[in-house]
Each structure stands twice: as C-alpha cells, then as structure tokens.
Design a protein around this motif. Structure first.
Motif, PDB file in Angstrom:
ATOM      1  N   LYS A  48       0.844  -1.204   0.000  1.00 55.16           N
ATOM      2  CA  LYS A  48       0.000   0.000   0.000  1.00 55.16           C
ATOM      3  C   LYS A  48       0.876   1.248   0.000  1.00 55.16           C
ATOM      4  N   LEU A  49       0.562   2.146  -0.902  1.00 57.22           N
ATOM      5  CA  LEU A  49       1.257   3.427  -0.970  1.00 57.22           C
ATOM      6  C   LEU A  49       0.274   4.521  -0.558  1.00 57.22           C
ATOM      7  N   ILE A  50       0.739   5.413   0.295  1.00 54.29           N
ATOM      8  CA  ILE A  50      -0.106   6.553   0.688  1.00 54.29           C
ATOM      9  C   ILE A  50       0.579   7.847   0.265  1.00 54.29           C
ATOM     10  N   ARG A  51      -0.190   8.716  -0.387  1.00 57.93           N
ATOM     11  CA  ARG A  51       0.315  10.026  -0.815  1.00 57.93           C
ATOM     12  C   ARG A  51      -0.299  11.081   0.114  1.00 57.93           C
ATOM     13  N   PHE A  52       0.582  11.872   0.729  1.00 63.26           N
ATOM     14  CA  PHE A  52       0.147  12.851   1.729  1.00 63.26           C
ATOM     15  C   PHE A  52       0.193  14.262   1.161  1.00 63.26           C
ATOM     16  N   PRO A  53      -0.485  15.217   1.788  1.00 62.39           N
ATOM     17  CA  PRO A  53      -0.394  16.593   1.301  1.00 62.39           C
ATOM     18  C   PRO A  53       0.834  17.328   1.827  1.00 62.39           C
ATOM     19  N   ASP A  54       1.441  16.818   2.914  1.00 57.26           N
ATOM     20  CA  ASP A  54       2.467  17.596   3.605  1.00 57.26           C
ATOM     21  C   ASP A  54       3.802  16.887   3.774  1.00 57.26           C
ATOM     22  N   ARG A  55       3.984  15.729   3.096  1.00 56.57           N
ATOM     23  CA  ARG A  55       5.238  14.982   3.229  1.00 56.57           C
ATOM     24  C   ARG A  55       5.309  13.988   2.070  1.00 56.57           C
ATOM     25  N   PRO A  56       6.497  13.448   1.802  1.00 53.29           N
ATOM     26  CA  PRO A  56       6.600  12.482   0.689  1.00 53.29           C
ATOM     27  C   PRO A  56       5.745  11.242   0.926  1.00 53.29           C
TER      28      PRO A  56
END
Ligand code: CA
Length: 477
Positions: free
Chosen positions: A391-399
C-alpha cells in the motif's frame, strides 16, 4: 407394477420441481450498516470491553472478511461508493462530505451535492430483479428532493437525509431540516424513543409485511456517530468505563440489540435460512470524537491509514450457499452491489461500468484469484493505492510512503527506499487511475485538511510522530 412406476416417477418429478423451486427462491437481503464504529469495537473483532453478543453470534455463522475496505474514510463518499458499486470520484463525488457550513443554508440549495441522478443505486438494481426495497436511517448522499431515497431505488424510507442527528426526538427542531426524521417523502415527524431501537422496529415491520416476497433492507444506523446519546439502562451495563468510552459502549450495545432483534424476527418467520445478512461499517472510528478504538490498526476516520478505511465485515449466507468461514484477500463495500444482484438472480454482466465484483465465487473457492488487483482512494491531493500486499499513501504535507500491509498492518515501516521501482510504479498507477475520474462537484476549504492530518498523526502508532520514521532500523520495538 407400471402404475407403481408411474407413481414413483411422478413423485420424483414433484421432488425435483419443488427442490428446484426451493433452490431458486431469491434470498432476502439485509444490510446492517454501522456509522463511525471502531475497527476493534465488537466482540467478534476482539474487543474485551464492548458487549455485542448478537453480532458475535452472527459472525460465527458468517464469512468474516479480514481485509474489507470502504471506498472512503468519511461517511458520505463511502456510502456513495457502496450504493453505486463504484469509485464515487468517477462521478465527481470526491472524498468529501457534503459540507456542513454550506448545508446550513438548506437542503434544497445543495443542488449539486449528492449522487447524480444519472447514477443507478443498489436499490435500483434490486428492484429491477423483483425485490421490494427499503432504506432506514442515515442517508447522507444528497439532501435535495431529487436525491431522496424514494427516488433512488428504495420503495420505503424512514430516517434522515443528513449526516448526524440526536438519537432522541429533537426537543427543538434545528432550522435545517436535513436531519429531521422523515417517513416516506416529506412526511416529517419526530420519533418516540431511542433511534437505534426505532430503526430496528421499522425494519422488523418491513420484514413482517414482506415475508412472502423477496426483500432488501438497507439498515443504515447512525450509531455510533456523534452526538453521544445513550440510554441510561445501557450506560449502566458498563460500570468500569468512563466518559465517551462508556457512552460509545452503551451506543454499541443498543446497536447490537437492534441487529439481534432483526435477526430474531427472521428466525421467527422461518426466513433466516434464506436471508443474506451483512454487517459492516462506513469508515474507521474517529477516536477523538466518539472514543472508538481501531487497534491493531493505525489511523482514524478521515485518513487513508488502515484504521480509516478497513472495516469489520461479515456476511451470513443462505443455507444453500456454502462458503469458507474467513476470507483474506482485500474486498470493498462496492462489491456488495454486484454480489447482492447476482445472489438475487441478476446477471452481473448486465451491470455496466461498475468497479465492484460478485464476491460469491471467491468466498466459495471457485475463483482463487484476488477480487481486486488494485484498490484506490483519493481526497484532493491525498491518495492511496493497495496493490497485492502493498500500500502506498500520498500525503499533502510529506513524501509518499510504502507499506507491506500483510507484514505490517499497523503501517509502521515505510519501505519506499527499499523498493524504489515498486514505489514509482504504484505512484504512477494511482495517477493513471485519477485520470479516469470526474472533476469534484464540490470541495471543502483546504484548511479542513489540517485537522485530518493532525488526527492521522495523533493516532498513528499510538501517538508517536510517524513522519520521523523512514525505515525499519529507525523503529525501536
Ligand atoms: Ca461515518
């Protein structure tokens, strides 16, 4: 002699025909749906604090899905995905609830905010194959009249159009009628008693009334969403708990009692063996709001950690459908639409343009592949992709970060630097999926993102600052 043979053949013919009729009888379908419940907050999920004997009993007779996801970690979009059998972003229902600060104007003003009427719902599909359908409780996928459940495939409705309301009758009605209790279309009348009990009463009446024909009831409890209203007698069952934890336990007890009464009615009428019963929940528990607990998962409602999107999910099948007792591969609540449709005798091939799949061949072991190679989530700039065990998570405030969910379901070890090619490929796949989506029909103010991200960090790895962790060696067990 011949006469006897004829009689035997006739008898066999009758047995075959009757047996066949029995086997083909459409199963009734009951979807018991909780709101904002913690992943851990049921006996069958491992809770030692909650008292849920009825659901525990149901779980024993059910297929338990160990990796069941919703399409969104918040109420409205998650329900939209389930109701339409597809990623709701495909019709512009972004991972945002209809914003409260706008719905305060009036339900009628929110013309764009709901599942577009061009979309078919699970109710529409079940009606098409001869089911009588009902929706009870919280709707929350459009407050305007044209989005009303009775116009979206449900013959009956008793509940409220909005996202949260008091469990007891309002002493003073709020100005906005989104959360007023409504029977059918436009008949507003506050209820007597405790809403969780009342929704069970409504469902029981519906079952009684339709016992001779196939029915589908979507029982959308607002339990255990805030406000924290509980009955005194239920609170007394938890002398060792305090504050909101005591309240959520009492609210869960009432939810369990309501589910138990519905199952009991099916038994009483001899319908249990021919009824599919599903119990699940719309998104992970918002621990800071209702003291729900999502352990062993990290995260909460409104973020893409497992605690936000993975939910308890059990499915009791009719007697004639034999299946395994647990199912391990990831599934989604958007699979319910094609699953129910197929169980009701519908041809799933005719259900065009959905993302869900019929789960029955998988739980029966006829199809040993994964139901979904990849699953996706998105809210504005945020996103997540589950692919195989990863699972990959893309955040608004960090890589972005990468986790192996099977080895690390708490999502403590970011392994993106150890698997750079997989990381890039999954990031790209998420983007490619996004290219298939509609523009969002409405959006929240960006400032609301901060609350979600702070809450994610607070409940990640029990409050440790996850964003500082990079690889396994950084973690001290
Ligand atoms: Ca919810």
């Amino acid at each position: 002699m011949i006469k006897n043979k004829t009689q035997i053949f006739f008898l066999l013919f009758v047995i075959c025909v009757c047996g066949n009729i029995h086997a083909q009888k459409k199963p009734n379908i009951i979807l018991l749906f909780a709101d904002d419940a913690g992943y851990n907050d049921f006996g069958f999920q491992g809770s030692k604090e909650m008292i849920t004997p009825n659901l525990d009993q149901l779980a024993k007779k059910s297929v338990r899905f160990k990796q069941a996801y919703v399409t969104d970690p918040t109420c409205g979009p998650s329900r939209a995905g389930l109701l339409t059998g597809k990623y709701q972003q495909r019709y512009g229902y972004e991972e945002n609830n209809v914003p409260g600060y706008m719905s305060a104007v009036s339900a009628q003003d929110n013309e764009e905010m709901g599942i577009p009427v061009s979309e078919k719902t699970i109710g529409d599909y079940m009606k098409k194959i001869g089911y009588t359908t009902a929706f009870y409780g919280k709707w929350h996928v459009g407050g305007a009249d044209r989005f009303h459940p009775t116009k979206r495939g449900f013959d009956e409705f008793y509940g409220f159009r909005g996202g949260a309301r008091d469990y007891f009758a309002y002493k003073k009605l709020p100005k906005d009628r989104l959360n007023w209790l409504e029977e059918g279309f436009g008949n507003y009348k506050e209820h007597d008693g405790y809403l969780t009990d009342v929704l069970a009463d409504q469902t029981i009446n519906f079952i009684e009334k339709n016992k001779t024909k196939p029915f589908f009831a979507f029982v959308s409890f607002n339990a255990v969403h805030t406000p924290m209203d509980a009955k005194e007698e239920d609170l007394k069952k938890f002398p060792n708990l305090k504050g909101k934890r005591k309240e959520v336990a009492a609210m869960t007890l009432a939810l369990d009692r309501a589910c138990g009464r519905i199952v009991e009615k099916l038994k009483e009428l001899g319908l249990e063996d021919n009824t599919v019963i599903v119990f699940t929940n719309d998104n992970g528990g918002p621990t800071d709001k209702n003291a729900s607990i999502n352990t062993p998962l990290s995260g909460t409602k409104s973020n893409h950690l497992e605690g936000g999107i993975r939910v308890p999910f059990i499915m009791k099948l009719p007697k004639q459908m034999k299946a395994s007792t647990t199912y391990d591969y990831p599934v989604s609540t958007f699979d319910l639409l094609p699953t129910f449709y197929a169980m009701g005798g519908g041809n799933v091939e005719e259900v065009k343009n959905i993302d869900g799949v019929d789960l029955l061949p998988y739980v029966k072991g006829e199809n040993v592949n994964r139901p979904h190679e990849s699953l996706f989530w998105r809210k504005d700039g945020r996103g997540a992709i589950r692919k195989g065990d990863w699972k990959l998570i893309r955040f608004p405030d960090r890589p972005a970060q990468l986790f192996n969910i099977v080895e690390d379901e708490k999502e403590l070890y970011d392994v993106s630097s150890e698997h750079p090619e997989l990381f890039r490929a999954m990031y790209k796949e998420l983007f490619e999926w996004e290219l298939t989506l509609e523009r969002p029909r409405w959006m929240l103010k960006k400032s609301y993102e901060k609350y979600d991200i702070d809450r994610m960090d607070k409940y990640w790895n029990k409050g440790q600052e996850k964003s500082d962790f990079n690889t396994k060696k950084d973690i001290k067990n």
